[in-house]
Design a protein around this motif. Structure first.
Motif, PDB file in Angstrom:
ATOM      1  N   PHE A   1      -7.678   0.374  -2.428  1.00  0.00           N
ATOM      2  CA  PHE A   1      -6.529  -0.448  -2.789  1.00  0.00           C
ATOM      3  C   PHE A   1      -7.015  -1.770  -3.358  1.00  0.00           C
TER       4      PHE A   1
ATOM      5  N   LYS B   1      -6.283  -5.289  -4.236  1.00  0.00           N
ATOM      6  CA  LYS B   1      -5.265  -6.260  -3.857  1.00  0.00           C
ATOM      7  C   LYS B   1      -4.827  -7.137  -5.029  1.00  0.00           C
TER       8      LYS B   1
ATOM      9  N   TYR C   1      -9.363   6.765  -2.397  1.00  0.00           N
ATOM     10  CA  TYR C   1      -8.924   5.708  -3.308  1.00  0.00           C
ATOM     11  C   TYR C   1      -9.081   4.360  -2.619  1.00  0.00           C
TER      12      TYR C   1
ATOM     13  N   SER D   1       2.733   1.545  -3.552  1.00  0.00           N
ATOM     14  CA  SER D   1       1.690   1.867  -4.526  1.00  0.00           C
ATOM     15  C   SER D   1       1.236   3.314  -4.368  1.00  0.00           C
ATOM     16  N   TRP D   2       1.288   3.823  -3.141  1.00  0.00           N
ATOM     17  CA  TRP D   2       0.959   5.238  -2.907  1.00  0.00           C
ATOM     18  C   TRP D   2       1.971   6.142  -3.606  1.00  0.00           C
TER      19      TRP D   2
ATOM     20  N   THR E   1       0.833  -1.209   0.000  1.00  0.00           N
ATOM     21  CA  THR E   1       0.000   0.000   0.000  1.00  0.00           C
ATOM     22  C   THR E   1       0.866   1.256   0.000  1.00  0.00           C
TER      23      THR E   1
ATOM     24  N   THR F   1      -2.609  -4.575  -6.868  1.00  0.00           N
ATOM     25  CA  THR F   1      -1.794  -3.782  -5.925  1.00  0.00           C
ATOM     26  C   THR F   1      -1.677  -2.335  -6.390  1.00  0.00           C
ATOM     27  N   ASN F   2      -2.806  -1.776  -6.830  1.00  0.00           N
ATOM     28  CA  ASN F   2      -2.855  -0.369  -7.233  1.00  0.00           C
ATOM     29  C   ASN F   2      -3.970   0.349  -6.487  1.00  0.00           C
ATOM     30  N   TRP F   3      -3.780   1.653  -6.260  1.00  0.00           N
ATOM     31  CA  TRP F   3      -4.832   2.489  -5.703  1.00  0.00           C
ATOM     32  C   TRP F   3      -5.731   2.973  -6.835  1.00  0.00           C
TER      33      TRP F   3
ATOM     34  N   PRO G   1      -7.197   6.195   1.843  1.00  0.00           N
ATOM     35  CA  PRO G   1      -8.300   5.230   1.639  1.00  0.00           C
ATOM     36  C   PRO G   1      -9.673   5.881   1.534  1.00  0.00           C
TER      37      PRO G   1
END
Length: 473
Positions: A282, A284, A280, A257-258, A254, A287-289, A277
């Motif tokens: 997450f 899984k 956006y 990816s941020w 996380t 693994t992208n926002w 959060p």
């Protein structure tokens, strides 16, 4: 379990403390239960329907327009008095059936709540003409003196009534204890139910219209990774370490990816990591926002608690709470165009560790506490200052006064509490190497753990012992 507790505290930080605490117990005389009986069966004969007396602990956080702020508000929500049977007979019948404690004490010494001749729930209460708003985290409810009424074979009055909400009682016809949470002190006790985990539920109540409920959004993961470069946790099977490392190199956390989000989406630049959060979600699988379309106002992002002993990770967390738009670890380390060597140095450059107005008393207390663990501000790489003599001159410990208090409390201990105190004080007086010096006191709420603390703590301070009360209900 600890993570569940931290999640609960994150909810308190976002929405505030709970306003009402309900204990709702099944009524075995509900028609739905009685209609399931066969022949001469009683509810206790049907464990397939009732296992003991099922109950729920419910925390309610009210919106800002409905907050309980005054004594009149408390009286509007909660009553601890017998209703008038002439004006509301049904409520009177439910209260006398479901909301009368005991009776116990001298009129019923065999009541299950009795411990060494005293009620463990402190009944009967005192008569009170007016509600008091906050006494140790809860109100003392109005219980005016009235003529007693006959309930079964006992004559009772308002001193025996468990606090309730009249509307809820008439709606559900059951034991529903309603308490107003008058202070944040109650949160630690109330949120012990976060530890239960398996049978917890989250409920949203909407005033009107169809409830657009998305269970995925309701239970979105709120925990955000905080790790140093190339130090994200990896789960692997024995013998598959190399493959796990390869997968981890391709899979973003996380946090990383941020960084990518901030590189590619300018609209995210003003949002801190802990708040991301809300805007956006997450994914899984990738693994992208991804930008949220709805539901973000109720989502909470939480950074895990990091021990100060994990120095660099601790300071990284501090920066993540304040710095938005970072695109890399190097970016977080860069302050005013200068790349710092450590995250602690970056915190220093941002002024997060500078001495503020009036910190001396707090620093003196912290240094004193750390000393008992063979630590110091300097050992933990924390800023130190030369404390003035006026700060270091601590108030003299009044041994006589503290002993008098402890002796007064000692006279009120019941047998079990007295046994605990004797064990703890024996450890204080006995310097033998084989004498245990660490004890864990466990017991349900209302059994007097805090009262034991009030007896032991002053005597431990006299002998320079480390004594801490930890709530583990």
């Amino acid at each position: 379990m600890q993570q569940n507790y931290q999640d609960a505290m994150a909810m308190v930080r976002k929405f505030g403390k709970p306003d009402l605490f309900l204990t709702f117990t099944c009524n075995p005389s509900w028609s739905e239960i009685l209609n399931s009986m066969e022949g001469v069966q009683r509810p206790e004969d049907r464990p397939d329907i009732i296992r003991g007396l099922p109950h729920a602990h419910i925390l309610l956080t009210l919106d800002s327009e409905s907050k309980i702020r005054t004594k009149d508000d408390i009286d509007k929500f909660v009553s601890a008095e017998l209703p008038d049977p002439c004006t509301d007979l049904r409520l009177f019948q439910i209260v006398t059936k479901c909301m009368v404690h005991g009776p116990c004490g001298t009129i019923n010494i065999n009541s299950p709540c009795m411990r060494d001749g005293q009620c463990c729930k402190s009944f009967p209460k005192q008569f009170k003409d007016d509600t008091e708003e906050n006494v140790n985290g809860y109100p003392i409810y109005r219980r005016r003196a009235t003529e007693p009424v006959q309930v079964g074979k006992y004559s009772i009055d308002n001193r025996w009534v468990v606090p309730y909400n009249p509307w809820l009682l008439k709606k559900f016809n059951a034991h529903i204890n309603v308490e107003v949470c008058a202070s944040v002190k109650s949160v630690k006790y109330l949120y012990k139910y976060a530890y239960k985990g398996h049978d917890a539920a989250s409920v949203k109540i909407q005033k009107e219209g169809a409830l657009d409920h998305d269970e995925i959004l309701s239970f979105v993961e709120v925990r955000l990774a905080v790790h140093l470069p190339q130090q994200q946790p990896i789960v692997y099977q024995d013998g598959q370490e190399a493959q796990a490392i390869e997968r981890a190199a391709l899979r973003k956390t996380t946090l990383t990816s941020w960084f990518e989000l901030n590189k590619n989406d300018p609209s995210a630049h003003n949002i801190s990591y802990s708040d991301i959060p809300q805007y956006y979600m997450f994914d899984k699988s990738t693994t992208n926002w991804k930008k949220r379309q709805r539901g973000g106002q109720n989502v909470i992002g939480r950074l895990p608690v990091v021990s100060i002993l994990g120095t660099e990770r601790y300071y990284l967390r501090m920066l993540l709470l304040r710095k938005s738009g970072a695109i890399s670890f190097d970016d977080i380390l860069t302050v005013n165009g200068l790349r710092c060597i450590t995250f602690q140095q970056a915190c220093q450059e941002y002024g997060l560790l500078r001495e503020q107005t009036g910190p001396h008393y707090a620093l003196a207390d912290i240094e004193e506490l750390l000393t008992s663990y063979n630590l110091s501000l300097q050992k933990l790489h924390l800023p130190t200052v030369d404390l003035p003599a006026s700060v270091l001159e601590r108030a003299n410990f009044d041994v006589v006064e503290e002993q008098a208090k402890a002796n007064s409390y000692t006279m009120q201990l019941n047998s079990e509490q007295r046994n605990v105190v004797e064990i703890l004080l024996s450890a204080v007086y006995n310097n033998a190497a084989d004498t245990p010096k660490c004890y864990f006191l466990d017991g349900p709420a209302g059994t007097g753990k805090t009262f034991v603390h009030s007896v032991v703590a002053p005597k431990c301070e006299i002998f320079n012992c480390v004594y801490e009360e930890v709530f583990c209900d």
